[in-house]
Design an enzyme around this catalytic site. Structure first.
Site, short mmCIF file in Angstrom:
data_model
loop_
_atom_site.label_atom_id
_atom_site.label_comp_id
_atom_site.label_asym_id
_atom_site.label_seq_id
_atom_site.Cartn_x
_atom_site.Cartn_y
_atom_site.Cartn_z
N CYS A 85 0.83 -1.22 0.00
CA CYS A 85 0.00 0.00 0.00
C CYS A 85 0.85 1.26 0.00
O CYS A 85 0.31 2.37 -0.12
CB CYS A 85 -0.92 0.02 1.21
SG CYS A 85 -1.82 -1.51 1.43
N CYS A 206 -12.93 0.38 8.60
CA CYS A 206 -12.08 -0.12 7.50
C CYS A 206 -12.09 0.84 6.32
O CYS A 206 -13.14 1.39 5.97
CB CYS A 206 -12.60 -1.46 6.99
SG CYS A 206 -12.78 -2.73 8.24
N SER A 207 -10.95 0.98 5.66
CA SER A 207 -10.95 1.63 4.36
C SER A 207 -11.62 0.68 3.37
O SER A 207 -11.64 -0.53 3.59
CB SER A 207 -9.52 1.93 3.91
OG SER A 207 -8.78 0.72 3.83
N LYS A 328 -10.16 6.18 4.59
CA LYS A 328 -11.47 5.73 5.07
C LYS A 328 -12.62 6.26 4.21
O LYS A 328 -13.49 5.49 3.80
CB LYS A 328 -11.65 6.18 6.54
CG LYS A 328 -13.01 5.90 7.12
CD LYS A 328 -13.22 4.42 7.29
CE LYS A 328 -14.65 3.97 7.14
NZ LYS A 328 -15.27 4.05 5.85
N HIS A 332 -9.27 3.83 -0.94
CA HIS A 332 -7.90 3.34 -0.84
C HIS A 332 -7.57 2.39 -2.00
O HIS A 332 -7.50 1.18 -1.82
CB HIS A 332 -7.74 2.64 0.52
CG HIS A 332 -6.37 2.12 0.82
ND1 HIS A 332 -5.21 2.66 0.28
CD2 HIS A 332 -5.96 1.10 1.63
CE1 HIS A 332 -4.16 1.99 0.74
NE2 HIS A 332 -4.58 1.04 1.55
N1 COA Z 1 -16.71 1.93 4.52
C1 COA Z 1 -17.99 2.31 4.37
N2 COA Z 1 -18.89 1.62 3.62
C2 COA Z 1 -18.46 0.53 2.99
C3 COA Z 1 -17.11 0.09 3.07
C4 COA Z 1 -16.24 0.83 3.89
N3 COA Z 1 -14.97 0.45 4.04
N4 COA Z 1 -16.99 -1.02 2.33
C5 COA Z 1 -18.19 -1.27 1.78
N5 COA Z 1 -19.07 -0.34 2.17
C6 COA Z 1 -20.51 -0.29 1.88
C7 COA Z 1 -20.82 -0.56 0.43
O1 COA Z 1 -20.99 0.63 -0.30
C8 COA Z 1 -22.13 -1.30 0.53
O2 COA Z 1 -23.17 -0.38 0.77
P1 COA Z 1 -24.64 -0.60 0.14
O3 COA Z 1 -25.13 -1.91 0.72
O4 COA Z 1 -25.40 0.60 0.62
O5 COA Z 1 -24.43 -0.66 -1.33
C9 COA Z 1 -21.99 -2.13 1.79
O6 COA Z 1 -21.06 -1.39 2.60
C10 COA Z 1 -21.48 -3.53 1.56
O7 COA Z 1 -20.43 -3.45 0.62
P2 COA Z 1 -19.57 -4.70 0.18
O8 COA Z 1 -18.76 -4.27 -0.99
O9 COA Z 1 -20.47 -5.91 0.04
O10 COA Z 1 -18.65 -4.88 1.45
P3 COA Z 1 -17.71 -6.08 1.73
O11 COA Z 1 -18.25 -6.79 2.92
O12 COA Z 1 -17.42 -6.87 0.50
O13 COA Z 1 -16.36 -5.32 2.12
C11 COA Z 1 -14.83 -4.66 3.80
C12 COA Z 1 -16.28 -4.55 3.28
C13 COA Z 1 -14.66 -3.72 4.97
C14 COA Z 1 -14.54 -6.10 4.24
C15 COA Z 1 -13.86 -4.27 2.65
O14 COA Z 1 -14.10 -2.94 2.27
C16 COA Z 1 -12.40 -4.44 3.06
O15 COA Z 1 -11.85 -5.51 2.98
N6 COA Z 1 -11.77 -3.35 3.48
C17 COA Z 1 -10.34 -3.38 3.87
C18 COA Z 1 -9.46 -3.18 2.69
C19 COA Z 1 -8.01 -3.42 3.06
O16 COA Z 1 -7.68 -4.31 3.80
N7 COA Z 1 -7.12 -2.62 2.48
C20 COA Z 1 -5.71 -2.73 2.73
C21 COA Z 1 -5.36 -2.08 3.99
S1 COA Z 1 -3.75 -2.47 4.56
#
Ligand code: COA
Length: 384
Positions: A85, A206-207, A328, A332
Protein backbone atom coordinates in the site's frame (compact mmCIF):
# COMPACT_ATOMS: atom_id res chain seq x y z
CA UNK A 1 20.99 17.38 -4.79
CA UNK A 2 18.80 19.88 -6.65
CA UNK A 3 15.71 21.41 -5.07
CA UNK A 4 12.55 19.78 -6.44
CA UNK A 5 9.01 21.13 -6.86
CA UNK A 6 5.62 19.57 -7.58
CA UNK A 7 4.12 21.53 -10.48
CA UNK A 8 1.01 19.60 -11.47
CA UNK A 9 -1.54 17.15 -10.07
CA UNK A 10 -4.31 15.01 -11.52
CA UNK A 11 -6.47 12.13 -10.39
CA UNK A 12 -9.59 10.16 -11.19
CA UNK A 13 -12.54 10.07 -8.88
CA UNK A 14 -12.05 7.19 -6.42
CA UNK A 15 -14.73 4.50 -6.16
CA UNK A 16 -16.13 1.31 -7.65
CA UNK A 17 -15.40 2.18 -11.29
CA UNK A 18 -16.49 -0.99 -13.09
CA UNK A 19 -16.57 0.73 -16.49
CA UNK A 20 -13.04 2.14 -16.26
CA UNK A 21 -10.23 -0.36 -16.98
CA UNK A 22 -6.86 -0.18 -15.19
CA UNK A 23 -5.09 1.49 -18.12
CA UNK A 24 -7.78 4.17 -18.40
CA UNK A 25 -7.39 5.05 -14.73
CA UNK A 26 -3.74 5.95 -15.37
CA UNK A 27 -4.48 7.63 -18.72
CA UNK A 28 -7.10 9.91 -17.12
CA UNK A 29 -4.96 10.77 -14.08
CA UNK A 30 -1.82 11.44 -16.13
CA UNK A 31 -3.69 13.55 -18.72
CA UNK A 32 -5.20 15.68 -15.93
CA UNK A 33 -1.78 16.04 -14.32
CA UNK A 34 0.04 16.97 -17.54
CA UNK A 35 -2.60 19.57 -18.37
CA UNK A 36 -2.40 21.01 -14.85
CA UNK A 37 1.41 21.21 -15.03
CA UNK A 38 1.46 23.04 -18.37
CA UNK A 39 4.43 20.90 -19.45
CA UNK A 40 4.53 19.69 -23.07
CA UNK A 41 4.49 15.89 -23.33
CA UNK A 42 7.80 15.73 -25.19
CA UNK A 43 9.59 17.27 -22.18
CA UNK A 44 8.57 14.38 -19.87
CA UNK A 45 11.54 12.06 -19.58
CA UNK A 46 10.47 9.47 -17.09
CA UNK A 47 7.62 8.02 -15.00
CA UNK A 48 7.41 5.97 -11.81
CA UNK A 49 4.07 4.26 -11.27
CA UNK A 50 3.03 2.68 -7.98
CA UNK A 51 0.83 -0.40 -8.23
CA UNK A 52 0.57 -3.13 -5.65
CA UNK A 53 -0.84 -6.06 -7.55
CA UNK A 54 -2.01 -5.70 -11.13
CA UNK A 55 -1.06 -9.36 -11.57
CA UNK A 56 -3.51 -10.63 -8.97
CA UNK A 57 -6.23 -8.00 -9.39
CA UNK A 58 -6.15 -7.69 -13.19
CA UNK A 59 -3.82 -10.40 -14.58
CA UNK A 60 -1.70 -7.65 -16.16
CA UNK A 61 2.04 -7.34 -15.62
CA UNK A 62 4.69 -5.39 -17.55
CA UNK A 63 2.67 -2.52 -16.27
CA UNK A 64 4.75 0.63 -16.71
CA UNK A 65 5.10 0.05 -20.46
CA UNK A 66 1.45 -0.65 -21.14
CA UNK A 67 0.24 2.25 -19.01
CA UNK A 68 2.62 4.80 -20.59
CA UNK A 69 1.87 3.54 -24.08
CA UNK A 70 -1.89 3.86 -23.52
CA UNK A 71 -1.44 7.29 -21.95
CA UNK A 72 0.42 8.60 -25.01
CA UNK A 73 3.80 8.53 -23.31
CA UNK A 74 5.40 5.60 -25.17
CA UNK A 75 9.16 5.93 -25.39
CA UNK A 76 9.88 7.50 -21.99
CA UNK A 77 11.72 5.63 -19.27
CA UNK A 78 8.98 4.08 -17.13
CA UNK A 79 9.22 2.02 -13.96
CA UNK A 80 6.53 0.21 -11.99
CA UNK A 81 7.10 0.52 -8.23
CA UNK A 82 5.76 -1.95 -5.66
CA UNK A 83 5.75 -1.68 -1.90
CA UNK A 84 2.23 -2.92 -1.07
CA UNK A 85 0.00 0.00 0.00
CA UNK A 86 3.08 2.29 0.07
CA UNK A 87 3.70 1.79 -3.67
CA UNK A 88 2.50 5.31 -4.49
CA UNK A 89 4.66 6.94 -1.82
CA UNK A 90 7.67 5.03 -3.05
CA UNK A 91 6.94 6.01 -6.67
CA UNK A 92 6.91 9.63 -5.54
CA UNK A 93 10.22 9.18 -3.72
CA UNK A 94 11.77 7.51 -6.78
CA UNK A 95 10.69 10.37 -9.04
CA UNK A 96 11.90 12.93 -6.48
CA UNK A 97 15.35 11.30 -6.31
CA UNK A 98 15.64 11.18 -10.11
CA UNK A 99 14.95 14.90 -10.42
CA UNK A 100 17.04 15.82 -7.35
CA UNK A 101 20.00 13.85 -8.73
CA UNK A 102 19.98 15.82 -11.96
CA UNK A 103 19.31 12.74 -14.10
CA UNK A 104 15.97 14.09 -15.42
CA UNK A 105 14.08 17.39 -15.34
CA UNK A 106 10.43 16.45 -15.83
CA UNK A 107 9.26 13.22 -14.17
CA UNK A 108 5.76 11.89 -13.53
CA UNK A 109 5.00 10.09 -10.27
CA UNK A 110 1.80 8.09 -10.52
CA UNK A 111 -0.16 5.40 -8.79
CA UNK A 112 -2.99 3.18 -9.87
CA UNK A 113 -5.01 0.23 -8.63
CA UNK A 114 -8.11 -1.44 -9.97
CA UNK A 115 -9.34 -3.57 -7.09
CA UNK A 116 -12.87 -4.18 -8.44
CA UNK A 117 -12.14 -6.36 -11.45
CA UNK A 118 -13.54 -9.73 -10.48
CA UNK A 119 -10.72 -10.93 -8.24
CA UNK A 120 -11.13 -11.60 -4.49
CA UNK A 121 -9.80 -8.36 -2.98
CA UNK A 122 -9.21 -9.85 0.49
CA UNK A 123 -7.07 -12.61 -1.04
CA UNK A 124 -5.13 -10.18 -3.27
CA UNK A 125 -4.47 -7.74 -0.42
CA UNK A 126 -3.28 -10.52 1.86
CA UNK A 127 -0.45 -11.22 -0.57
CA UNK A 128 1.25 -8.19 1.05
CA UNK A 129 1.29 -9.92 4.46
CA UNK A 130 3.80 -12.64 5.37
CA UNK A 131 2.55 -15.72 3.50
CA UNK A 132 4.27 -18.40 5.57
CA UNK A 133 3.81 -16.94 9.03
CA UNK A 134 0.52 -15.03 8.68
CA UNK A 135 -1.62 -15.69 5.60
CA UNK A 136 -1.39 -19.51 5.51
CA UNK A 137 -2.81 -19.46 9.04
CA UNK A 138 -5.90 -17.58 7.94
CA UNK A 139 -5.17 -13.96 8.80
CA UNK A 140 -6.51 -11.08 6.69
CA UNK A 141 -5.57 -7.37 6.77
CA UNK A 142 -8.58 -6.42 8.89
CA UNK A 143 -7.50 -9.29 11.20
CA UNK A 144 -3.93 -7.97 11.51
CA UNK A 145 -5.10 -4.47 12.40
CA UNK A 146 -7.68 -5.93 14.79
CA UNK A 147 -4.77 -7.48 16.72
CA UNK A 148 -3.04 -4.09 16.80
CA UNK A 149 -6.28 -2.51 18.04
CA UNK A 150 -6.67 -5.10 20.82
CA UNK A 151 -3.08 -4.46 21.93
CA UNK A 152 -3.65 -0.68 21.92
CA UNK A 153 -6.83 -1.11 23.93
CA UNK A 154 -5.09 -3.34 26.46
CA UNK A 155 -2.07 -1.06 26.88
CA UNK A 156 -3.68 2.39 26.74
CA UNK A 157 -7.37 1.81 27.43
CA UNK A 158 -8.32 2.91 23.92
CA UNK A 159 -12.03 2.26 23.29
CA UNK A 160 -14.16 1.36 20.26
CA UNK A 161 -15.90 4.70 20.67
CA UNK A 162 -12.59 6.55 20.38
CA UNK A 163 -11.76 4.56 17.23
CA UNK A 164 -15.18 5.48 15.85
CA UNK A 165 -14.32 9.17 16.26
CA UNK A 166 -11.53 8.71 13.69
CA UNK A 167 -14.03 7.40 11.12
CA UNK A 168 -16.60 10.11 11.88
CA UNK A 169 -13.95 12.83 11.50
CA UNK A 170 -12.54 11.44 8.25
CA UNK A 171 -16.01 11.08 6.73
CA UNK A 172 -16.74 14.68 7.80
CA UNK A 173 -13.65 15.79 5.85
CA UNK A 174 -14.33 13.45 2.91
CA UNK A 175 -17.85 14.83 2.55
CA UNK A 176 -16.11 18.00 1.30
CA UNK A 177 -14.01 16.12 -1.29
CA UNK A 178 -15.65 15.64 -4.71
CA UNK A 179 -13.21 12.80 -5.54
CA UNK A 180 -14.07 10.73 -2.44
CA UNK A 181 -15.58 7.25 -2.73
CA UNK A 182 -17.82 7.68 0.34
CA UNK A 183 -18.42 11.45 0.61
CA UNK A 184 -21.08 11.21 3.31
CA UNK A 185 -21.04 12.17 6.97
CA UNK A 186 -21.65 9.37 9.45
CA UNK A 187 -22.49 9.26 13.15
CA UNK A 188 -20.81 7.50 16.05
CA UNK A 189 -23.79 5.14 16.24
CA UNK A 190 -23.39 4.19 12.57
CA UNK A 191 -19.79 3.18 13.21
CA UNK A 192 -20.44 1.42 16.53
CA UNK A 193 -23.50 -0.51 15.33
CA UNK A 194 -22.07 -1.60 11.95
CA UNK A 195 -21.34 -5.24 11.21
CA UNK A 196 -17.99 -6.41 12.69
CA UNK A 197 -15.35 -7.25 10.08
CA UNK A 198 -12.64 -8.37 12.53
CA UNK A 199 -13.54 -7.41 16.08
CA UNK A 200 -13.08 -4.75 17.39
CA UNK A 201 -13.05 -3.30 13.84
CA UNK A 202 -16.41 -2.88 12.12
CA UNK A 203 -17.30 -1.93 8.54
CA UNK A 204 -16.74 1.78 9.16
CA UNK A 205 -13.37 1.22 10.85
CA UNK A 206 -12.08 -0.12 7.50
CA UNK A 207 -10.95 1.63 4.36
CA UNK A 208 -12.92 0.35 1.35
CA UNK A 209 -12.00 -1.58 -1.78
CA UNK A 210 -11.38 1.11 -4.41
CA UNK A 211 -10.44 1.77 -8.03
CA UNK A 212 -8.49 4.91 -8.84
CA UNK A 213 -5.47 6.61 -10.35
CA UNK A 214 -3.42 9.64 -9.33
CA UNK A 215 -0.43 11.50 -10.80
CA UNK A 216 1.86 14.42 -9.95
CA UNK A 217 4.59 16.12 -11.99
CA UNK A 218 8.00 16.93 -10.51
CA UNK A 219 10.77 19.18 -11.80
CA UNK A 220 13.66 21.26 -10.46
CA UNK A 221 12.59 24.42 -8.61
CA UNK A 222 14.47 26.46 -11.23
CA UNK A 223 12.28 25.02 -14.03
CA UNK A 224 9.14 25.58 -11.95
CA UNK A 225 10.08 29.26 -11.63
CA UNK A 226 10.59 29.55 -15.41
CA UNK A 227 7.08 28.12 -15.90
CA UNK A 228 5.68 30.67 -13.44
CA UNK A 229 4.25 27.94 -11.21
CA UNK A 230 3.61 28.30 -7.47
CA UNK A 231 6.63 26.76 -5.74
CA UNK A 232 5.61 23.67 -3.78
CA UNK A 233 8.97 22.32 -2.71
CA UNK A 234 9.74 18.79 -1.51
CA UNK A 235 11.77 19.53 1.62
CA UNK A 236 11.92 16.02 3.10
CA UNK A 237 11.71 12.45 1.82
CA UNK A 238 12.03 9.46 4.14
CA UNK A 239 11.67 5.73 3.51
CA UNK A 240 12.12 2.71 5.78
CA UNK A 241 11.37 -1.00 5.88
CA UNK A 242 10.74 -3.49 8.69
CA UNK A 243 9.63 -7.07 9.24
CA UNK A 244 6.30 -7.75 7.57
CA UNK A 245 5.04 -10.24 10.16
CA UNK A 246 3.57 -8.71 13.30
CA UNK A 247 5.03 -11.37 15.62
CA UNK A 248 8.52 -10.01 14.89
CA UNK A 249 7.62 -6.63 16.43
CA UNK A 250 8.59 -6.02 20.04
CA UNK A 251 5.30 -4.21 20.76
CA UNK A 252 2.12 -4.50 18.65
CA UNK A 253 1.10 -0.93 19.48
CA UNK A 254 4.14 0.50 17.70
CA UNK A 255 4.84 0.73 13.97
CA UNK A 256 8.59 1.49 14.02
CA UNK A 257 8.84 1.92 10.24
CA UNK A 258 6.71 5.08 10.41
CA UNK A 259 8.94 6.64 13.06
CA UNK A 260 12.07 5.78 11.08
CA UNK A 261 10.75 7.22 7.79
CA UNK A 262 9.50 10.35 9.58
CA UNK A 263 12.80 10.94 11.34
CA UNK A 264 14.64 10.77 8.00
CA UNK A 265 12.22 13.17 6.28
CA UNK A 266 12.20 15.64 9.18
CA UNK A 267 16.01 15.56 9.43
CA UNK A 268 16.32 16.36 5.73
CA UNK A 269 13.79 19.18 6.08
CA UNK A 270 15.61 20.41 9.21
CA UNK A 271 12.31 20.85 11.06
CA UNK A 272 10.43 19.16 13.89
CA UNK A 273 6.93 17.70 13.71
CA UNK A 274 5.67 20.83 15.52
CA UNK A 275 6.53 22.87 12.39
CA UNK A 276 4.13 20.78 10.29
CA UNK A 277 0.73 22.46 9.79
CA UNK A 278 -1.33 19.44 8.65
CA UNK A 279 -0.86 15.86 7.56
CA UNK A 280 -2.27 12.99 5.58
CA UNK A 281 -1.64 9.67 7.32
CA UNK A 282 -2.32 6.07 6.38
CA UNK A 283 -5.71 5.37 8.00
CA UNK A 284 -6.33 2.02 6.30
CA UNK A 285 -8.12 1.20 9.56
CA UNK A 286 -9.12 3.63 12.32
CA UNK A 287 -6.50 2.18 14.68
CA UNK A 288 -3.80 2.79 12.05
CA UNK A 289 -4.41 6.56 12.10
CA UNK A 290 -3.87 6.63 15.87
CA UNK A 291 -0.71 4.49 15.76
CA UNK A 292 0.75 6.54 12.88
CA UNK A 293 0.12 9.85 14.66
CA UNK A 294 1.86 8.49 17.75
CA UNK A 295 4.83 7.27 15.67
CA UNK A 296 5.11 10.64 13.92
CA UNK A 297 5.29 12.30 17.34
CA UNK A 298 2.15 14.37 16.75
CA UNK A 299 0.84 12.98 20.05
CA UNK A 300 2.46 11.10 22.93
CA UNK A 301 1.92 7.34 22.90
CA UNK A 302 -1.59 6.44 24.02
CA UNK A 303 -2.90 9.98 23.59
CA UNK A 304 -3.95 10.16 19.92
CA UNK A 305 -7.36 8.62 20.62
CA UNK A 306 -8.45 11.23 23.17
CA UNK A 307 -6.90 14.02 21.08
CA UNK A 308 -9.11 12.89 18.18
CA UNK A 309 -12.20 12.91 20.40
CA UNK A 310 -11.23 16.42 21.55
CA UNK A 311 -11.10 17.65 17.93
CA UNK A 312 -7.34 18.18 17.64
CA UNK A 313 -7.23 16.42 14.25
CA UNK A 314 -10.32 18.07 12.72
CA UNK A 315 -10.17 20.76 10.02
CA UNK A 316 -10.21 23.45 12.72
CA UNK A 317 -7.99 21.52 15.15
CA UNK A 318 -4.36 22.07 16.15
CA UNK A 319 -3.14 19.45 13.66
CA UNK A 320 -5.70 18.73 10.93
CA UNK A 321 -5.29 15.10 9.85
CA UNK A 322 -6.59 13.55 6.64
CA UNK A 323 -8.27 16.68 5.35
CA UNK A 324 -8.97 14.75 2.12
CA UNK A 325 -11.16 12.26 4.00
CA UNK A 326 -8.24 9.86 4.28
CA UNK A 327 -8.28 6.30 3.06
CA UNK A 328 -11.47 5.73 5.07
CA UNK A 329 -13.74 8.16 3.21
CA UNK A 330 -11.79 9.14 0.09
CA UNK A 331 -11.02 5.47 -0.65
CA UNK A 332 -7.90 3.34 -0.84
CA UNK A 333 -6.89 2.15 -4.33
CA UNK A 334 -3.70 0.89 -2.74
CA UNK A 335 -1.09 1.78 -5.39
CA UNK A 336 -2.60 5.26 -5.92
CA UNK A 337 -3.05 6.22 -2.27
CA UNK A 338 0.45 7.63 -1.66
CA UNK A 339 0.15 9.92 -4.70
CA UNK A 340 -3.36 11.03 -3.74
CA UNK A 341 -1.96 12.05 -0.34
CA UNK A 342 0.62 14.26 -2.11
CA UNK A 343 -2.18 15.77 -4.22
CA UNK A 344 -4.04 16.74 -1.04
CA UNK A 345 -0.90 18.46 0.30
CA UNK A 346 -0.48 20.38 -2.97
CA UNK A 347 -4.14 21.41 -3.10
CA UNK A 348 -4.05 22.64 0.51
CA UNK A 349 -0.74 24.47 0.01
CA UNK A 350 -1.97 26.19 -3.16
CA UNK A 351 -5.35 27.14 -1.67
CA UNK A 352 -7.27 24.84 -4.05
CA UNK A 353 -8.86 22.49 -1.50
CA UNK A 354 -12.34 23.99 -1.84
CA UNK A 355 -14.71 23.44 1.07
CA UNK A 356 -12.04 21.67 3.13
CA UNK A 357 -9.40 24.41 2.66
CA UNK A 358 -7.25 25.15 5.72
CA UNK A 359 -6.29 28.71 6.65
CA UNK A 360 -2.93 29.43 4.91
CA UNK A 361 -0.96 26.26 5.71
CA UNK A 362 2.71 26.38 4.73
CA UNK A 363 4.04 22.87 5.51
CA UNK A 364 2.26 19.54 5.00
CA UNK A 365 3.35 15.94 5.63
CA UNK A 366 2.19 12.74 3.90
CA UNK A 367 2.77 9.31 5.47
CA UNK A 368 2.08 6.23 3.36
CA UNK A 369 2.38 2.67 4.74
CA UNK A 370 2.88 -0.76 3.26
CA UNK A 371 0.75 -3.56 4.74
CA UNK A 372 0.78 -3.65 8.54
CA UNK A 373 4.05 -1.69 8.72
CA UNK A 374 6.55 -3.58 6.56
CA UNK A 375 7.38 -0.32 4.77
CA UNK A 376 6.59 3.37 4.95
CA UNK A 377 7.40 6.62 3.21
CA UNK A 378 7.08 10.13 4.61
CA UNK A 379 7.19 13.29 2.48
CA UNK A 380 7.17 16.91 3.57
CA UNK A 381 6.12 19.70 1.20
CA UNK A 382 6.42 23.45 1.72
CA UNK A 383 4.95 26.36 -0.19
CA UNK A 384 7.28 29.31 -0.65
N1 COA B 1 -16.71 1.93 4.52
C1 COA B 1 -17.99 2.31 4.37
N2 COA B 1 -18.89 1.62 3.62
C2 COA B 1 -18.46 0.53 2.99
C3 COA B 1 -17.11 0.09 3.07
C4 COA B 1 -16.24 0.83 3.89
N3 COA B 1 -14.97 0.45 4.04
N4 COA B 1 -16.99 -1.02 2.33
C5 COA B 1 -18.19 -1.27 1.78
N5 COA B 1 -19.07 -0.34 2.17
C6 COA B 1 -20.51 -0.29 1.88
C7 COA B 1 -20.82 -0.56 0.43
O1 COA B 1 -20.99 0.63 -0.30
C8 COA B 1 -22.13 -1.30 0.53
O2 COA B 1 -23.17 -0.38 0.77
P1 COA B 1 -24.64 -0.60 0.14
O3 COA B 1 -25.13 -1.91 0.72
O4 COA B 1 -25.40 0.60 0.62
O5 COA B 1 -24.43 -0.66 -1.33
C9 COA B 1 -21.99 -2.13 1.79
O6 COA B 1 -21.06 -1.39 2.60
C10 COA B 1 -21.48 -3.53 1.56
O7 COA B 1 -20.43 -3.45 0.62
P2 COA B 1 -19.57 -4.70 0.18
O8 COA B 1 -18.76 -4.27 -0.99
O9 COA B 1 -20.47 -5.91 0.04
O10 COA B 1 -18.65 -4.88 1.45
P3 COA B 1 -17.71 -6.08 1.73
O11 COA B 1 -18.25 -6.79 2.92
O12 COA B 1 -17.42 -6.87 0.50
O13 COA B 1 -16.36 -5.32 2.12
C11 COA B 1 -14.83 -4.66 3.80
C12 COA B 1 -16.28 -4.55 3.28
C13 COA B 1 -14.66 -3.72 4.97
C14 COA B 1 -14.54 -6.10 4.24
C15 COA B 1 -13.86 -4.27 2.65
O14 COA B 1 -14.10 -2.94 2.27
C16 COA B 1 -12.40 -4.44 3.06
O15 COA B 1 -11.85 -5.51 2.98
N6 COA B 1 -11.77 -3.35 3.48
C17 COA B 1 -10.34 -3.38 3.87
C18 COA B 1 -9.46 -3.18 2.69
C19 COA B 1 -8.01 -3.42 3.06
O16 COA B 1 -7.68 -4.31 3.80
N7 COA B 1 -7.12 -2.62 2.48
C20 COA B 1 -5.71 -2.73 2.73
C21 COA B 1 -5.36 -2.08 3.99
S1 COA B 1 -3.75 -2.47 4.56
Amino acid sequence: MREVAVIGVGMTKFGELWDTPLRDLFAIASANCIEDSGVERDRIQSAYIGCMSSGLFNQQEHLASILCDYAGLAGIAATRVESACASGGLAFRSAYLEVASGASDFVLAGGVEKMNDGADATFCLASAADQEYEVYHGITFPGLYAMIAHAHMAKYGTTSEQLAHVAVKNHRHGAKNPNAQFPMEITLNTVLNAVRVASPLGLFDCSPVTDGGACVMLCPVEEAKKLGKPIIKVIGSGHATDSIALHDRPDLTTIPVVKAAAERALAQAKIGIKNVDFCEVHDCFTIAELCCLEELGVFERGQAAQATVDGATSLDGKMPVNTSGGLKSKGHPVGATGIAQIIELVEQLTGKAGARQLLSPSIGLAQNMGGSGGSSTVHILEVS
